[in-house]
Design a protein around this motif. Structure first.
Motif, PDB file in Angstrom:
ATOM      1  N   VAL A  81      -6.781  14.612  -7.580  1.00  0.00           N
ATOM      2  CA  VAL A  81      -7.555  15.841  -7.723  1.00  0.00           C
ATOM      3  C   VAL A  81      -8.711  15.907  -6.736  1.00  0.00           C
ATOM      4  O   VAL A  81      -9.136  16.994  -6.333  1.00  0.00           O
ATOM      5  N   MET A  82      -9.240  14.756  -6.327  1.00  0.00           N
ATOM      6  CA  MET A  82     -10.326  14.769  -5.346  1.00  0.00           C
ATOM      7  C   MET A  82      -9.822  15.315  -4.011  1.00  0.00           C
ATOM      8  O   MET A  82     -10.513  16.104  -3.351  1.00  0.00           O
ATOM      9  N   LEU A  83      -8.629  14.907  -3.608  1.00  0.00           N
ATOM     10  CA  LEU A  83      -8.058  15.418  -2.361  1.00  0.00           C
ATOM     11  C   LEU A  83      -7.799  16.915  -2.449  1.00  0.00           C
ATOM     12  O   LEU A  83      -8.033  17.657  -1.480  1.00  0.00           O
ATOM     13  N   GLU A  84      -7.312  17.362  -3.604  1.00  0.00           N
ATOM     14  CA  GLU A  84      -7.038  18.789  -3.768  1.00  0.00           C
ATOM     15  C   GLU A  84      -8.325  19.603  -3.685  1.00  0.00           C
ATOM     16  O   GLU A  84      -8.358  20.670  -3.064  1.00  0.00           O
ATOM     17  N   ALA A  85      -9.376  19.097  -4.298  1.00  0.00           N
ATOM     18  CA  ALA A  85     -10.662  19.791  -4.234  1.00  0.00           C
ATOM     19  C   ALA A  85     -11.190  19.827  -2.797  1.00  0.00           C
ATOM     20  O   ALA A  85     -11.625  20.874  -2.307  1.00  0.00           O
ATOM     21  N   LEU A  86     -11.136  18.691  -2.125  1.00  0.00           N
ATOM     22  CA  LEU A  86     -11.621  18.633  -0.741  1.00  0.00           C
ATOM     23  C   LEU A  86     -10.843  19.588   0.160  1.00  0.00           C
ATOM     24  O   LEU A  86     -11.417  20.269   1.015  1.00  0.00           O
ATOM     25  N   ARG A 126       0.825  -1.202   0.000  1.00  0.00           N
ATOM     26  CA  ARG A 126       0.000   0.000   0.000  1.00  0.00           C
ATOM     27  C   ARG A 126       0.865   1.261   0.000  1.00  0.00           C
ATOM     28  O   ARG A 126       1.777   1.401   0.800  1.00  0.00           O
ATOM     29  N   TRP A 127       0.589   2.148  -0.918  1.00  0.00           N
ATOM     30  CA  TRP A 127       1.221   3.471  -0.946  1.00  0.00           C
ATOM     31  C   TRP A 127       0.124   4.483  -1.244  1.00  0.00           C
ATOM     32  O   TRP A 127      -0.266   4.670  -2.387  1.00  0.00           O
ATOM     33  N   SER A 128      -0.400   5.120  -0.204  1.00  0.00           N
ATOM     34  CA  SER A 128      -1.476   6.081  -0.363  1.00  0.00           C
ATOM     35  C   SER A 128      -0.915   7.396  -0.901  1.00  0.00           C
ATOM     36  O   SER A 128       0.252   7.485  -1.285  1.00  0.00           O
ATOM     37  N   ARG A 129      -1.729   8.430  -0.928  1.00  0.00           N
ATOM     38  CA  ARG A 129      -1.313   9.720  -1.466  1.00  0.00           C
ATOM     39  C   ARG A 129      -1.556  10.804  -0.424  1.00  0.00           C
ATOM     40  O   ARG A 129      -2.164  10.579   0.613  1.00  0.00           O
ATOM     41  N   LEU A 174      -7.553  16.671   5.252  1.00  0.00           N
ATOM     42  CA  LEU A 174      -6.407  16.811   6.157  1.00  0.00           C
ATOM     43  C   LEU A 174      -5.966  15.480   6.751  1.00  0.00           C
ATOM     44  O   LEU A 174      -4.917  15.412   7.406  1.00  0.00           O
ATOM     45  N   ASN A 175      -6.735  14.412   6.521  1.00  0.00           N
ATOM     46  CA  ASN A 175      -6.303  13.080   6.950  1.00  0.00           C
ATOM     47  C   ASN A 175      -5.188  12.533   6.063  1.00  0.00           C
ATOM     48  O   ASN A 175      -4.545  11.537   6.422  1.00  0.00           O
ATOM     49  N   TYR A 176      -4.986  13.162   4.915  1.00  0.00           N
ATOM     50  CA  TYR A 176      -3.971  12.695   3.968  1.00  0.00           C
ATOM     51  C   TYR A 176      -2.794  13.669   3.976  1.00  0.00           C
ATOM     52  O   TYR A 176      -2.970  14.851   3.667  1.00  0.00           O
ATOM     53  N   THR A 177      -1.613  13.189   4.316  1.00  0.00           N
ATOM     54  CA  THR A 177      -0.426  14.056   4.303  1.00  0.00           C
ATOM     55  C   THR A 177       0.649  13.426   3.429  1.00  0.00           C
ATOM     56  O   THR A 177       0.777  12.200   3.348  1.00  0.00           O
ATOM     57  N   TRP A 178       1.451  14.272   2.795  1.00  0.00           N
ATOM     58  CA  TRP A 178       2.544  13.762   1.981  1.00  0.00           C
ATOM     59  C   TRP A 178       3.652  13.166   2.844  1.00  0.00           C
ATOM     60  O   TRP A 178       4.376  12.272   2.407  1.00  0.00           O
ATOM     61  N   PRO A 194     -16.928  19.930  -2.144  1.00  0.00           N
ATOM     62  CA  PRO A 194     -17.424  18.553  -2.117  1.00  0.00           C
ATOM     63  C   PRO A 194     -17.303  17.889  -3.488  1.00  0.00           C
ATOM     64  O   PRO A 194     -17.236  18.566  -4.521  1.00  0.00           O
ATOM     65  N   VAL A 195     -17.307  16.563  -3.487  1.00  0.00           N
ATOM     66  CA  VAL A 195     -17.077  15.775  -4.700  1.00  0.00           C
ATOM     67  C   VAL A 195     -18.340  15.037  -5.114  1.00  0.00           C
ATOM     68  O   VAL A 195     -19.072  14.498  -4.273  1.00  0.00           O
ATOM     69  N   ALA A 196     -18.580  15.006  -6.414  1.00  0.00           N
ATOM     70  CA  ALA A 196     -19.619  14.160  -7.004  1.00  0.00           C
ATOM     71  C   ALA A 196     -18.936  13.188  -7.954  1.00  0.00           C
ATOM     72  O   ALA A 196     -18.123  13.609  -8.792  1.00  0.00           O
ATOM     73  N   ALA A 197     -19.234  11.904  -7.817  1.00  0.00           N
ATOM     74  CA  ALA A 197     -18.541  10.905  -8.640  1.00  0.00           C
ATOM     75  C   ALA A 197     -19.373   9.641  -8.731  1.00  0.00           C
ATOM     76  O   ALA A 197     -20.387   9.477  -8.036  1.00  0.00           O
ATOM     77  N   TYR A 198     -18.930   8.752  -9.600  1.00  0.00           N
ATOM     78  CA  TYR A 198     -19.532   7.431  -9.692  1.00  0.00           C
ATOM     79  C   TYR A 198     -18.986   6.554  -8.553  1.00  0.00           C
ATOM     80  O   TYR A 198     -17.856   6.773  -8.079  1.00  0.00           O
ATOM     81  N   PRO A 199     -19.723   5.550  -8.111  1.00  0.00           N
ATOM     82  CA  PRO A 199     -19.255   4.655  -7.044  1.00  0.00           C
ATOM     83  C   PRO A 199     -18.302   3.589  -7.588  1.00  0.00           C
ATOM     84  O   PRO A 199     -18.648   2.399  -7.685  1.00  0.00           O
ATOM     85  N   VAL A 200     -17.091   4.019  -7.955  1.00  0.00           N
ATOM     86  CA  VAL A 200     -16.106   3.128  -8.556  1.00  0.00           C
ATOM     87  C   VAL A 200     -14.775   3.280  -7.811  1.00  0.00           C
ATOM     88  O   VAL A 200     -14.624   4.122  -6.923  1.00  0.00           O
ATOM     89  N   MET A 201     -13.805   2.457  -8.194  1.00  0.00           N
ATOM     90  CA  MET A 201     -12.470   2.525  -7.619  1.00  0.00           C
ATOM     91  C   MET A 201     -11.950   3.963  -7.644  1.00  0.00           C
ATOM     92  O   MET A 201     -12.081   4.661  -8.637  1.00  0.00           O
ATOM     93  N   GLY A 202     -11.354   4.380  -6.576  1.00  0.00           N
ATOM     94  CA  GLY A 202     -10.902   5.765  -6.459  1.00  0.00           C
ATOM     95  C   GLY A 202     -11.878   6.527  -5.583  1.00  0.00           C
ATOM     96  O   GLY A 202     -11.618   6.735  -4.389  1.00  0.00           O
ATOM     97  N   PRO A 203     -13.021   6.949  -6.125  1.00  0.00           N
ATOM     98  CA  PRO A 203     -14.023   7.617  -5.292  1.00  0.00           C
ATOM     99  C   PRO A 203     -14.490   6.776  -4.107  1.00  0.00           C
ATOM    100  O   PRO A 203     -14.691   7.299  -3.016  1.00  0.00           O
ATOM    101  N   LEU A 204     -14.655   5.474  -4.305  1.00  0.00           N
ATOM    102  CA  LEU A 204     -15.075   4.620  -3.194  1.00  0.00           C
ATOM    103  C   LEU A 204     -14.048   4.642  -2.064  1.00  0.00           C
ATOM    104  O   LEU A 204     -14.394   4.565  -0.879  1.00  0.00           O
ATOM    105  N   ASP A 205     -12.763   4.736  -2.427  1.00  0.00           N
ATOM    106  CA  ASP A 205     -11.704   4.727  -1.420  1.00  0.00           C
ATOM    107  C   ASP A 205     -11.495   6.096  -0.793  1.00  0.00           C
ATOM    108  O   ASP A 205     -11.269   6.202   0.411  1.00  0.00           O
ATOM    109  N   VAL A 206     -11.539   7.147  -1.604  1.00  0.00           N
ATOM    110  CA  VAL A 206     -11.266   8.497  -1.101  1.00  0.00           C
ATOM    111  C   VAL A 206     -12.495   9.092  -0.415  1.00  0.00           C
ATOM    112  O   VAL A 206     -12.412   9.661   0.682  1.00  0.00           O
TER     113      VAL A 206
END
Length: 345
Positions: A261-266, A158-161, A316-320, A271-283
């Motif tokens: 880009v979802m993290l940058e927007a948040l 696992r290597w998150s962002r 803010l839960n995600y840090t580099w 807020p984010v609108a997306a399909y319930p697929v890989m990526g959005p489901l995780d973020v």
């Protein structure tokens, strides 16, 4: 571990999640005292990738890549992409018995399938051989890890962002035209067919649609959707202010493995609108910082009610720093695992 060489076919002038992730990871690890070097297409003559001219394919050979790898003289090799440089570096490492890690940034089989009639099974078989040859394959999310494991990929790590919370933050006012009707629904990223942007632009929504970015599909979409504001690519604070000028960030992709880009927007309070697929489901998942629905128009309208400060708090839960430490630990684990196996033998 004191030094890492990253081989990547994705590099400037490309502006994408892979390049930004690698740069931020290097910044953080250098601050920790790790020497980070990059072997990129900038060192070679290149030609444009067919159907995607922004991607430059390196014109080189194994001897040249081997010589540069030796000159960098790094303790660990990480191969970030499956392009010409990545393939050459992997071949050299395998011949030498040198441990290396890879990372799975892009759902390449789906991208190829969107452009030409190549069966997904063929592309995945090739990708599986490439990544399984290394000592660890880094993935960003649980969904991607499960998907690849089911497809026969091994040694997944696992290597998150992360997100730069100081740059990407709420800003007062808007950088968009004052006469642009609200609410503003915005897409940010590469303007390419695999990003499924047309699905967003086809929606019947109140207010206005804005597309921030550049790419091979830009001219086509501009001609078809004359009521959409296309700003071109933005960087730095200008990019952050564009995010913050939106009411909802729309992420229509069905193929991204994460979606920085979802993290940058948040982080900008959007807020984010997306399909319930890989990526959005995780973020996004059940964080309440966005709405996921097969009906993207309904998701866009519902996301308008989400408090902006809640979105910021989720980002803010995600840090580099944490992401980079995870990357470094993966490299150490991969090398350590090889050393232990050799000792047993």
């Amino acid at each position: 571990m004191s030094s890492i060489l990253v081989v990547t076919d994705a590099w400037h002038p490309q502006i994408n999640g892979v390049v930004r992730s690698l740069e931020r990871t290097a910044d953080e690890l250098r601050a920790m005292g790790v020497r980070m070097e990059f072997l990129t297409p900038q060192a070679f003559k290149t030609l444009p990738c067919p159907t995607y001219p922004e991607i430059r394919l390196s014109l080189t050979h194994k001897g040249s890549v081997r010589r540069m790898m030796d000159e960098f003289d790094c303790e660990h090799l990480h191969i970030a992409t499956e392009g010409p440089l990545g393939l050459l570096a992997a071949g050299i490492a395998k011949k030498r018995g040198q441990p290396f890690t890879t990372s799975y940034h892009t759902r390449f089989p789906e991208y190829v399938s969107a452009r030409m009639p190549v069966p997904l099974s063929w592309s995945y078989a090739w990708m599986r051989r490439f990544h399984n040859a290394g000592n660890g394959c880094m993935v960003a999310t649980t969904s991607l890890e499960n998907d690849l494991r089911d497809r026969g990929f091994r040694n997944l790590m696992r290597w998150s962002r992360g997100v730069d919370e100081n740059l990407f933050r709420p800003y007062e006012g808007s950088v968009l035209p004052q006469d642009l009707p609200g609410p503003v629904f915005m897409y940010v990223g590469r303007v390419a067919i695999e990003k499924n942007i047309k699905a967003f632009l086809d929606l019947k929504l109140s207010g206005s649609k804005v597309v921030v970015g550049d790419g091979p599909q830009l001219d086509t979409l501009q001609r078809e959707f004359t009521d959409t504001l296309f700003t071109g690519a933005k960087t730095g604070e200008d990019l952050a202010r564009h995010y913050a000028s939106a009411d909802v960030f729309v992420f229509p992709s069905l193929t991204d493995t994460f979606g920085n880009v979802m993290l940058e927007a948040l982080a900008c309070g959007v807020p984010v609108a997306a399909y319930p697929v890989m990526g959005p489901l995780d973020v996004i998942g059940d964080t309440g910082a966005g709405v996921l629905s097969e009906n993207l128009a309904e998701a866009c309208e519902a996301a308008l009610d989400i408090p902006r400060d809640h979105c910021r708090n989720i980002a803010l839960n995600y840090t580099w720093a944490a992401s980079s430490r995870q990357f470094l630990d993966n490299c150490i684990t991969a090398v350590g695992g090889v050393a232990q196996a050799n000792a047993v033998e």
